[in-house]
Enzyme design. Structure first.
Site, mmCIF file in Angstrom:
data_model
loop_
_atom_site.group_PDB
_atom_site.id
_atom_site.type_symbol
_atom_site.label_atom_id
_atom_site.label_comp_id
_atom_site.label_asym_id
_atom_site.label_seq_id
_atom_site.Cartn_x
_atom_site.Cartn_y
_atom_site.Cartn_z
ATOM 1 N N GLU A 50 -20.466 46.765 34.880
ATOM 2 C CA GLU A 50 -21.688 46.268 35.504
ATOM 3 C C GLU A 50 -21.803 44.785 35.165
ATOM 4 O O GLU A 50 -21.912 44.428 34.003
ATOM 5 C CB GLU A 50 -22.928 46.971 34.949
ATOM 6 C CG GLU A 50 -22.987 48.462 35.159
ATOM 7 C CD GLU A 50 -24.237 49.047 34.500
ATOM 8 O OE1 GLU A 50 -25.118 48.260 34.084
ATOM 9 O OE2 GLU A 50 -24.324 50.269 34.394
ATOM 10 N N ASP A 61 -35.158 44.214 30.775
ATOM 11 C CA ASP A 61 -34.166 43.807 29.779
ATOM 12 C C ASP A 61 -34.767 43.722 28.381
ATOM 13 O O ASP A 61 -35.829 43.146 28.176
ATOM 14 C CB ASP A 61 -33.578 42.440 30.135
ATOM 15 C CG ASP A 61 -32.756 42.472 31.411
ATOM 16 O OD1 ASP A 61 -32.560 43.579 31.941
ATOM 17 O OD2 ASP A 61 -32.335 41.403 31.872
#
Length: 268
Positions: A50, A61
């Protein structure tokens, strides 16, 4: 020929194990090194890569990934750099996805992004902030270019939401092991195995688990019930643990341990 994430997971399954999926942000610590890092991960045993497209407002995140993405943005990384990285990493033969918030795709142009991603050899997108109900334009573009559409589910997802997501996804469904942001944790969420079972029951062909996976022991645990094990923050931390070749070596060692952990589950 572009390798899809579904093909990579199916090949791992044929070997009697789960797939190992490694996340790394493009541009950290710089574009060239991030490409080399992804290649290092593939050489050490990653089945799927990824590549993160750095974004200025990363709602999902955790601190390690957010800091790396900000460093990449400060270094001037752009979407064109991400597409270049996809081309370079896909050339290894690994399935290469882009993980991105949806706004950069909208800004680039959804159809244009799909076209350019496919041309670069990318397998598709993971879109953590996009739900299938609102993804009509992306779904149409992805279908037109044969790209994977990876949507997320969480422990809080209702049966109806699981069914909708399973039906909309191609490649795999990303099961977030816990609620909240990404990051390394002492344990993988205790509800992750249940979420995988519920997502499969809702019609998903492949379910991979991420958030909190950071050690070989975690990898063995998750590989015991999921089709893929996703590692992000731990990989980014290893890469950033030392400059240049030492950071790449640390990343390669971590991925090797994770791959061994996945294989232990398959041998059990």
């Amino acid at each position: 020929m572009t390798r899809t994430s579904g093909a990579a997971i199916d090949d791992a399954r044929a070997q009697g194990r789960a797939a190992l999926v490694v996340y790394l942000p493009v541009g950290y610590p710089d574009v060239a090194t991030s490409i080399e890092a992804a290649r290092t991960a593939v050489a050490a045993g990653a089945d799927v890569v990824e590549l993160g497209l750095p974004y200025s407002d990363p709602g999902m995140d955790g601190p390690v990934v957010a800091a790396a993405a900000q460093a990449a943005l400060d270094g001037g990384v752009r979407t064109a750099d991400v597409l270049h990285a996809v081309e370079q990493v896909a050339a290894t033969g690994a399935a290469t996805l882009v993980m991105t918030y949806y706004n950069p795709v909208l800004r680039y142009g959804v159809e244009t992004f799909a076209r350019d991603l496919a041309a670069a050899g990318g397998a598709g997108l993971i879109t953590p902030d996009l739900i299938p109900d609102e993804a009509g334009e992306w779904v149409a573009a992805a279908d037109a270019h044969g790209l994977d559409k990876v949507f997320l589910v969480a422990p809080s997802s209702t049966p109806e939401r699981l069914e909708l997501t399973a039906a909309a996804s191609r490649g795999f469904v990303y099961a977030a092991s816990t609620m909240g942001v990404t990051g390394e944790r002492a344990t993988v969420g205790e509800r992750a195995a249940e979420l995988v079972a519920r997502t499969r029951a809702a019609g998903a062909e492949r379910v991979c688990v991420g958030i909190g996976v950071s050690t070989a022991e975690h990898a063995t645990e998750v590989a015991g019930y999921a089709d893929g094990v996703i590692v992000g923050s731990a990989a980014v931390r290893a890469l950033g643990s030392a400059p240049g070749p030492d950071g790449l070596a640390a990343l390669g060692e971590l991925v090797g341990r994770l791959r061994a952990g996945v294989e232990r589950a398959g041998a059990a």
